[in-house]
Motif scaffolding. Sequence first.
Motif, short mmCIF file in Angstrom:
data_model
loop_
_atom_site.label_atom_id
_atom_site.label_comp_id
_atom_site.label_asym_id
_atom_site.label_seq_id
_atom_site.Cartn_x
_atom_site.Cartn_y
_atom_site.Cartn_z
N GLN A 81 0.79 -1.23 0.20
CA GLN A 81 0.12 -0.04 0.02
C GLN A 81 0.65 1.14 0.02
N GLU A 82 2.08 1.10 0.55
CA GLU A 82 2.95 2.31 0.78
C GLU A 82 3.85 2.45 -0.41
N ASP A 83 3.61 1.46 -1.61
CA ASP A 83 4.23 1.75 -2.54
C ASP A 83 5.93 1.43 -2.41
N ILE A 84 6.27 0.56 -1.56
CA ILE A 84 7.67 0.21 -1.24
C ILE A 84 7.95 -0.85 -2.18
N PRO A 85 9.13 -0.95 -3.04
CA PRO A 85 9.41 -1.92 -3.87
C PRO A 85 9.31 -3.27 -3.45
N LEU A 86 8.95 -4.42 -4.00
CA LEU A 86 9.14 -5.75 -3.67
C LEU A 86 10.75 -6.15 -3.44
N PRO A 87 11.59 -5.85 -4.43
CA PRO A 87 13.01 -6.11 -4.13
C PRO A 87 13.62 -5.68 -2.75
N ALA A 88 13.01 -4.46 -2.52
CA ALA A 88 13.68 -3.79 -1.28
C ALA A 88 13.14 -4.76 0.07
N ILE A 89 11.93 -5.09 0.23
CA ILE A 89 11.40 -5.70 1.21
C ILE A 89 12.02 -7.14 1.45
N LEU A 90 12.10 -7.78 0.26
CA LEU A 90 12.71 -9.18 0.20
C LEU A 90 14.41 -9.00 0.69
N ALA A 91 14.94 -7.83 0.17
CA ALA A 91 16.43 -7.57 0.79
C ALA A 91 16.36 -7.42 2.34
N VAL A 92 15.64 -6.97 2.89
CA VAL A 92 15.74 -6.43 4.38
C VAL A 92 15.52 -7.75 5.16
N TYR A 93 14.70 -8.82 4.76
CA TYR A 93 14.70 -9.95 5.20
C TYR A 93 15.81 -10.75 5.30
N ASN A 94 16.51 -10.88 4.21
CA ASN A 94 18.00 -11.28 3.99
C ASN A 94 18.92 -10.60 4.99
N VAL A 95 18.88 -9.28 4.97
CA VAL A 95 19.86 -8.59 5.75
C VAL A 95 19.68 -8.89 7.09
N ALA A 96 18.37 -8.94 7.78
CA ALA A 96 17.94 -9.14 9.09
C ALA A 96 18.47 -10.59 9.37
N ALA A 97 18.31 -11.68 8.37
CA ALA A 97 18.68 -12.81 8.85
C ALA A 97 20.19 -12.99 8.94
N ARG A 98 20.83 -12.29 8.06
CA ARG A 98 22.29 -12.35 8.15
C ARG A 98 22.94 -11.64 9.63
N VAL A 99 22.23 -10.62 9.95
CA VAL A 99 22.59 -9.89 11.30
C VAL A 99 22.36 -10.96 12.41
N GLY A 100 21.13 -11.59 12.39
CA GLY A 100 20.56 -12.61 13.36
C GLY A 100 21.74 -13.43 13.51
N ILE A 101 22.29 -14.23 12.38
CA ILE A 101 23.35 -15.34 12.58
C ILE A 101 24.67 -14.64 12.94
N GLU A 102 24.92 -13.38 12.72
CA GLU A 102 26.06 -12.77 13.25
C GLU A 102 26.10 -12.63 14.79
N THR A 103 24.99 -12.13 15.02
CA THR A 103 24.59 -12.13 16.56
C THR A 103 24.86 -13.35 17.41
N LEU A 104 24.33 -14.53 16.70
CA LEU A 104 24.52 -15.78 17.48
C LEU A 104 25.93 -16.16 17.46
N ARG A 105 26.70 -15.88 16.42
CA ARG A 105 28.14 -16.28 16.30
C ARG A 105 28.76 -15.49 17.55
N GLU A 106 28.52 -13.99 17.72
CA GLU A 106 29.17 -13.44 18.77
C GLU A 106 28.90 -14.21 20.04
N LEU A 107 27.63 -14.43 20.31
CA LEU A 107 27.16 -14.87 21.54
C LEU A 107 27.68 -16.28 21.90
N ALA A 108 27.97 -16.97 20.96
CA ALA A 108 28.22 -18.54 21.27
C ALA A 108 29.60 -18.76 21.67
N SER A 109 29.55 -19.80 22.33
CA SER A 109 30.83 -20.03 22.79
C SER A 109 31.45 -21.00 21.84
#
Length: 384
Positions: A81-109
């Motif tokens: 509805q806000e006219d945000i392009p679909l590629p941008a939306i899909l990109a942020v999901y992938n960026v968030a996934a990468r940041v999530g895994i990076e955080t887990l790596r930092e936290l893990a022993s």
Amino acid sequence: MTASLSDRFMRRLPETARRAVDCFAAEVPYYGMLPREILDGEITEFTKQHFRIFARVMLEARPPTEDEFAVAILAASRRAQEDIPLPAILAVYNVAARVGIETLRELASPDEADEVLAVSVQLQRYLQLLLPAVAAAYLEERQGLYSATSEARRDLFDALIKGTPWREAAERASVTLALAYNVLFLYMPEPAANTVVARLRAHRVQDIVDQYAREPVLTSLDGRGGIVLLPAVGKVEALLPLFSEVAGGAVTVGVSDANDPGEIADAAEEARELALLALKLGRVAGAYRLSDLLLEYQITRPGRARDLLAAAVQPLAAHPHLQQALSAYLQHEHGRQLAAKSLHVHPNTLDYRLRRVAELTGLDPAQPSAARTLAAALLAVKAR
């Protein structure tokens, strides 16, 4: 994911969400155009919500539930509805996934390295399910926005605003018009920083009026405001704080009532004129009906009489200090002391300037009849 690692991830959640949003802005061009307050507000909260779902799904080693999917699907519809392009939306999901895994790596022993690797694989399966659902919801919403019904709604709005036959368009749009309308002309003083913000503003105003009326409202909106055909269901003044929140400052709204759909065209023009008149006269922000600006509205109607009124004070155009003195004197109901104080001059100085006004215009501000003409002339000048 073990409960131990999940707990550590959840404790780091606010920081991880902020980090992900910073990456959105840096790596996805569309999100880089968004104002910081939107990134730090709505986008950050939505990212936290997704990370919570992600952690729960990883902990329980299962696919997302329908309710968990619904969060992403609803968001995808809103982004469409806000006219945000679909590629941008899909990109942020992938960026968030990468940041999530990076955080887990930092936290893990070191002993949890294999666990992080397993979570990475599980995350790929999570995205494999989630992203097609997001894309499908987005495309379905976009198709709906440009459907025949949406086109019929636009045609109906145009017919009502132009005063042309509207019944056929109403039937095609499946819209039953209300018996009476409050026609609003909304003016938001601060211009939108860019087209992205302009679209967001327009959609937020649309959401506000839809919720107020409890039905989709016919509008024509952009980043500076526009026309709203609001079914007469309450006091429109209650919407001012919500509009101001969207605008980031006080707003001016012209309001005119239409007691029949056939009156909407005239009401829309009147609402626009009232809003612009309030702005030209320097009135405080707020909602203005004809009763609020009755005298000013009548005096400032275009025509020969207005032009003649404006000509009465034309000799003051070259002397701004005299026009200011006259305005202050009239504004303070002929109170010399108050008028002089507002101008930061001595009352004798004010008297001298008012005498000069009389000499130049042939109208003495001290005489009631002349003062009325001068006041009307100043209004005519501001209106032009």
